[in-house]
Design a protein around this motif. Structure first.
Motif, PDB file in Angstrom:
ATOM      1  N   VAL A 196      -5.289   4.873   0.468  1.00 39.33           N
ATOM      2  CA  VAL A 196      -4.066   3.993   0.537  1.00 39.33           C
ATOM      3  C   VAL A 196      -4.137   2.706  -0.575  1.00 39.33           C
ATOM      4  CG1 VAL A 196      -2.585   2.372   1.672  1.00 39.33           C
ATOM      5  CG2 VAL A 196      -3.637   4.206   2.832  1.00 39.33           C
ATOM      6  N   PRO A 197      -4.184   3.161  -1.980  1.00 34.99           N
ATOM      7  CA  PRO A 197      -4.472   2.189  -2.881  1.00 34.99           C
ATOM      8  C   PRO A 197      -3.162   1.019  -2.741  1.00 34.99           C
ATOM      9  CG  PRO A 197      -4.256   4.285  -3.924  1.00 34.99           C
ATOM     10  CD  PRO A 197      -3.735   4.426  -2.446  1.00 34.99           C
ATOM     11  N   VAL A 198      -3.387  -0.099  -3.167  1.00 35.03           N
ATOM     12  CA  VAL A 198      -2.553  -1.359  -2.937  1.00 35.03           C
ATOM     13  C   VAL A 198      -1.919  -1.899  -4.269  1.00 35.03           C
ATOM     14  CG1 VAL A 198      -2.543  -3.633  -2.145  1.00 35.03           C
ATOM     15  CG2 VAL A 198      -3.880  -1.898  -0.761  1.00 35.03           C
ATOM     16  N   VAL A 199      -0.616  -2.047  -4.376  1.00 31.38           N
ATOM     17  CA  VAL A 199      -0.045  -2.639  -5.553  1.00 31.38           C
ATOM     18  C   VAL A 199      -0.145  -4.158  -5.267  1.00 31.38           C
ATOM     19  CG1 VAL A 199       2.085  -2.639  -6.989  1.00 31.38           C
ATOM     20  CG2 VAL A 199       1.203  -0.506  -6.088  1.00 31.38           C
ATOM     21  N   ARG A 200      -0.655  -4.849  -6.087  1.00 27.53           N
ATOM     22  CA  ARG A 200      -0.708  -6.523  -5.769  1.00 27.53           C
ATOM     23  C   ARG A 200       0.628  -6.959  -6.115  1.00 27.53           C
ATOM     24  NH1 ARG A 200      -5.060  -7.331  -2.766  1.00 27.53           N
ATOM     25  NH2 ARG A 200      -6.534  -5.828  -3.222  1.00 27.53           N
TER      26      ARG A 200
ATOM     27  N   GLY B 163       0.703  -1.148   0.006  1.00 26.16           N
ATOM     28  CA  GLY B 163      -0.048   0.097  -0.022  1.00 26.16           C
ATOM     29  C   GLY B 163       0.862   1.416   0.129  1.00 26.16           C
ATOM     30  N   PHE B 164       0.364   2.370  -0.422  1.00 23.12           N
ATOM     31  CA  PHE B 164       1.148   3.496  -0.495  1.00 23.12           C
ATOM     32  C   PHE B 164      -0.015   4.829  -0.211  1.00 23.12           C
ATOM     33  CE2 PHE B 164      -0.168   3.159  -4.892  1.00 23.12           C
ATOM     34  CZ  PHE B 164      -0.297   4.527  -5.491  1.00 23.12           C
TER      35      PHE B 164
ATOM     36  N   THR C 235      -7.762  -2.413  -0.597  1.00 20.09           N
ATOM     37  CA  THR C 235      -7.878  -3.516   0.439  1.00 20.09           C
ATOM     38  C   THR C 235      -6.774  -4.441   0.268  1.00 20.09           C
ATOM     39  OG1 THR C 235      -9.606  -4.443  -0.781  1.00 20.09           O
ATOM     40  CG2 THR C 235     -10.263  -2.885   1.138  1.00 20.09           C
ATOM     41  N   GLY C 236      -6.602  -5.149   1.440  1.00 19.52           N
ATOM     42  CA  GLY C 236      -5.664  -6.319   1.230  1.00 19.52           C
ATOM     43  C   GLY C 236      -4.287  -6.028   1.075  1.00 19.52           C
TER      44      GLY C 236
END
Length: 467
Positions: free
Chosen positions: A343-347, A332-333, A379-380
């Motif tokens: 907080v978007p998440v880079v999978r 997340g960033f 999320t995640g």
């Protein structure tokens, strides 16, 4: 002329939006009463605690009622619109009548074909005492368009929407009784920015024309029970401005409060000489190809450090009293937007190179600015990277993004005096901080992680060991 024979009304309710969400706020209606909608055409834009999404209607027909004004919060299962389906109004274009119901009621699900362009049904002016065809429903009963009722008169006209940079700007103007049509936008092609609205509100407050806490304009008639929901829960005293904690801002507030309650956090920090990292990035970008962002390099350093110190890529299951460690890094960033902190998440960040990380950071950042991030993209996460240096500050002790176990903070990179090679020199220095859940590891592990990150910043060649 539309025909009423064979038509019946179907009620479309706010669907389950997934991710455990139980309510949503109406941000913008995409259809009016009297519009002809196609199956799975988006009819309303709503904001949940996770993201802004467009809700498609599974029915095709004529919109006969809308429930709830913009700014109203509705629970899942509450009525959104009613649609008259059956014999379709003939528009003279040769459109054939289609199926009434796609059966798809979840956001993101729809027919394989894109919905047709929204068309306005010609409506006649009502006779005296009759409700206008374009008005909202006052009760739960359907409001049938005048063309269906067979009333005669001149066709209705309406002005187009005022172009604004985001729905939040429109809401800010509405809550303060400001007419957007009186403003001249300073953005491209006259786009009204938030700064334009705030400037107009300050000017109005100074002249006494509009108080910052003024009530919104009288809302249009709406479905029974929604008027009370749209009203503020408390009256602001003179000199106060009250902002409801709801939507994304409310969700962030709840998560941060929970983090403070549940996580015994600690923070350690170190200054690092980032001169070589900056030179390495310059060399990469000079070699051609897609430009590599500094955030992507820091993310690559994070994933390498987490491979060495996996305790920090974990969460605590408090009920089971277990530490759950992950074998993947969903990074997340933190990103600041007009709608608040997201907080978007880079999978699978651990499996990406610098080019892939750069592209994904750019995509998610743009989606955050436009309010189009999906719940799955928010999320995640298993670890968060917080680049607060973009705000011009050196250090911070951030709150951990619950339920994660750690967050790396990066301050601004600025020239400072530094002892390099035994001599005093001016170097590019950055402060790094690590806030961690003391339940998952002790200070030695946290310190080792942060020292490794600092070593990679100072000597990027260290990363070659893990590439």
């Amino acid at each position: 002329m539309a025909h009423a024979s064979g038509m019946h009304s179907l009620e479309f309710k706010l669907p389950d939006l997934g991710e455990g969400l139980t309510e949503a706020e109406i941000v913008r209606w995409l259809v009016e009463v009297g519009d002809l909608v196609e199956i799975d055409q988006p009819v309303v834009e709503v904001e949940t605690a996770k993201a802004m999404v467009e809700v498609p209607c599974p029915y095709g027909g004529v919109v006969t009622a809308r429930f709830g004004e913009e700014g109203t919060e509705l629970p899942v299962g509450a009525p959104l619109i009613t649609v008259a389906v059956g014999e379709r109004p003939q528009s003279g274009t040769g459109d054939a009548a289609g199926a009434e119901n796609s059966g798809n009621v979840l956001v993101g699900y729809g027919t394989s074909e894109a919905p047709a362009r929204r068309r306005r049904v010609r409506q006649d002016r009502p006779v005296s005492g009759a409700p206008a065809a374009g008005s909202r429903a006052v009760t739960g009963q359907s409001t049938v368009p005048a063309a269906v009722n067979g009333q005669a008169g001149a066709p209705e006209t309406e002005d187009g929407p005022v172009p604004v940079i985001s729905p939040l700007v429109r809401r800010l103007a509405r809550q303060n009784g400001l007419d957007l049509r009186e403003l001249t936008g300073s953005g491209p092609d006259g786009l009204i920015l938030r700064a334009d609205v705030e400037y107009a509100l300050r000017a109005a407050a100074q002249s006494g024309a509009v108080a910052p806490t003024a009530e919104p304009h009288t809302p249009e008639p709406q479905a029974a029970g929604t008027a009370a929901a749209a009203q503020p829960t408390a009256t602001a005293a003179r000199g106060e401005i009250r902002t409801p904690l709801k939507g994304i801002r409310g969700a962030v507030a709840d998560k941060l409060a929970r983090s403070r309650r549940e996580i015994p956090d600690a923070t350690c920090w170190v200054d690092a000489d980032a001169t070589e990292l900056m030179r390495a990035r310059t060399a990469m970008n000079a070699a051609g190809g897609p430009k590599i962002s500094l955030l992507a390099l820091l993310a690559r350093i994070c994933t390498a450090a987490l491979a060495r110190f996996p305790e920090l890529n974990s969460t605590v299951d408090a009920e089971a009293r277990e530490v759950v460690r992950f074998d993947h890094v969903h990074l997340g960033f933190a990103a600041q937007t007009d709608r608040g902190l997201v907080v978007p998440v880079v999978r699978d960040a651990h499996a990406r190179d610098a080019e892939s990380l750069t592209a994904e950071f750019a995509r998610l950042t743009e989606a955050g600015r436009t309010g189009t991030l999906t719940p799955a993209e928010l999320t995640g996460g298993t670890f968060t990277l917080n680049n607060y240096g973009v705000f011009g500050v050196d250090g911070s002790t951030p709150i951990i993004n619950h339920p994660e176990a750690a967050m790396l903070g990066v301050g601004r990179i600025v020239p400072k005096p530094w002892v390099h090679g035994g001599e005093l020199a001016v170097r590019q220095v950055v402060q790094l901080s690590l806030t961690f859940d003391h339940r998952v590891c002790d200070g030695g592990t946290a310190g080792g992680f942060l020292r490794y990150v600092a070593d990679c910043v100072e000597q990027p060649a260290v990363l070659l060991r893990t590439l």
